[in-house]
Scaffold this active site. Structure first.
Site, mmCIF file in Angstrom:
data_model
loop_
_atom_site.group_PDB
_atom_site.id
_atom_site.type_symbol
_atom_site.label_atom_id
_atom_site.label_comp_id
_atom_site.label_asym_id
_atom_site.label_seq_id
_atom_site.Cartn_x
_atom_site.Cartn_y
_atom_site.Cartn_z
ATOM 1 N N ARG A 154 -5.448 -3.012 1.976
ATOM 2 C CA ARG A 154 -5.829 -2.991 0.777
ATOM 3 C C ARG A 154 -7.221 -3.489 0.574
ATOM 4 N NH1 ARG A 154 -0.965 -5.585 1.505
ATOM 5 N NH2 ARG A 154 0.871 -4.593 0.665
ATOM 6 N N LYS A 178 -0.351 -9.960 1.406
ATOM 7 C CA LYS A 178 0.414 -10.516 0.234
ATOM 8 C C LYS A 178 1.015 -11.727 0.814
ATOM 9 C CE LYS A 178 0.723 -6.658 -2.920
ATOM 10 N NZ LYS A 178 1.546 -5.690 -3.563
ATOM 11 N N HIS A 247 -7.881 2.854 -3.552
ATOM 12 C CA HIS A 247 -6.709 2.827 -3.051
ATOM 13 C C HIS A 247 -5.908 4.085 -2.247
ATOM 14 C CE1 HIS A 247 -3.284 -0.067 -2.714
ATOM 15 N NE2 HIS A 247 -2.505 0.640 -3.328
ATOM 16 N N ARG A 250 -5.818 4.163 1.195
ATOM 17 C CA ARG A 250 -4.771 3.425 1.935
ATOM 18 C C ARG A 250 -3.448 4.517 1.739
ATOM 19 N NH1 ARG A 250 -1.846 -1.332 2.659
ATOM 20 N NH2 ARG A 250 0.193 -1.555 1.558
ATOM 21 N N HIS A 273 4.011 -3.744 4.441
ATOM 22 C CA HIS A 273 5.200 -3.623 3.308
ATOM 23 C C HIS A 273 6.085 -4.442 3.823
ATOM 24 C CE1 HIS A 273 3.795 0.733 1.708
ATOM 25 N NE2 HIS A 273 3.078 -0.593 1.215
ATOM 26 N N TYR A 282 6.098 7.685 1.369
ATOM 27 C CA TYR A 282 5.012 8.594 2.075
ATOM 28 C C TYR A 282 5.858 9.749 3.065
ATOM 29 C CZ TYR A 282 1.890 4.884 0.941
ATOM 30 O OH TYR A 282 1.076 4.223 0.207
#
Length: 305
Positions: A154, A178, A247, A250, A273, A282
């Site tokens: 990111r 994150k 983004h 990505r 993730h 995806y």
């Protein structure tokens, strides 16, 4: 809503806010959303004369219907329900006498799946080759965007990198994602070359303070911001007529990995993730791509070849 919250509810909200940060270890943004939604729900209960301890599944469902009538979409409904589930979980944690979670019994609305925008490998090449090798800021941008596309990180993760994050011997980068989770991502030869050139020929010219640890610097020798990176990217794609944001790099990285045979679990790890279901979108992109080729070239297609 104009009803004033009872003092005990105000205290509950303050405690809930602390619980989100210190017990659940969620982000500040999540805290703001969950606290705001919990407050709106408490105001609704107050207006309806319903005590929090007496809240039933039907009350939550009625609230969601009201919010939907006020214009809340499926995504907002899902956010509201997630907030209330966390709030009632907090109440149980605090031990207010309720050992159940009525919000968990409410079915979460199914969101329409929106496929992320991607660009083709050819468009990626055009973009990354467009950065001048004779200008230090353009060289920095080349290294930054090559790295993002090569690793799928990111933009917030990329600008947060320190020089020590780059592990040249291992051809990898240590990324803090994150919830402060660290992951190691490997980068391609082109991105590695771009970063090496940047570190050798560009960063020393931008550096003002020897104590600065940031990998990517702005013209003042400070850590580049997300806003500045977005602006530079927007200018670059605008000149080329490519419809993309940072983004998109990505998304394109993940899509191109899947198209070239990467397994879903590996892509999940590279993207950071926590849930593989997030990565599975995806595979839908890959299927859409295959379907477009079928429509164009198959003799069974209704389209003329």
């Amino acid at each position: 809503m104009t009803t004033e919250l009872a003092p005990r509810y105000k205290e509950e909200l303050r405690s809930f806010s602390r619980y989100i940060i210190y017990q659940r270890r969620l982000s500040e943004k999540t805290r703001e959303v969950y606290s705001s939604e919990a407050e709106r729900f408490l105001l609704y209960l107050s207006e309806c004369g319903i005590d929090l301890s007496d809240t039933k599944v039907e009350d939550i469902e009625a609230y969601l219907v009201k919010r939907k009538g006020d214009g809340a979409g499926e995504r907002t409904e899902g956010r509201i329900l997630s907030s209330l589930r966390s709030f009632f979980r907090f109440l149980a944690y605090e031990g207010d006498g309720s050992d159940d979670n009525p919000a968990k019994l409410v079915e979460k609305p199914k969101e329409k799946q929106h496929l992320p925008r991607v660009i083709t490998p050819e468009e990626v090449d055009r973009l990354l080759e467009s950065f001048s090798r004779d200008d230090i800021l353009s060289l920095r941008d080349w290294a930054l965007f090559e790295l993002i596309y090569s690793s799928g990180m990111r933009i917030s993760e990329a600008v947060a990198l320190d020089v020590s994050s780059y592990r040249s011997e291992e051809h990898s980068i240590s990324v803090i994602g994150k919830r402060d989770k660290e992951r190691i991502v490997f980068i391609g030869e082109t991105a590695e070359k771009a970063v090496e050139i940047y570190l050798k020929d560009v960063r020393p010219l931008l550096l003002r303070n020897p104590r600065e640890t940031a990998l990517f610097l702005n013209r003042r020798g400070e850590r580049i911001s997300r806003q500045a990176a977005h602006k530079r990217f927007h200018e670059a794609v605008g000149k080329l007529g490519i419809d993309a944001t940072i983004h998109t790099l990505r998304h394109s990285f993940a899509s191109h990995m899947i198209e070239n045979g990467a397994d879903i679990r590996s892509v999940q790890e590279m993207l950071g993730h926590s849930d593989v279901r997030t990565t599975q979108i995806y595979t839908h992109l890959d299927t859409s791509s295959l379907l477009s080729f079928f429509d164009k070239f198959s003799p069974l297609s209704d389209e003329e070849n």
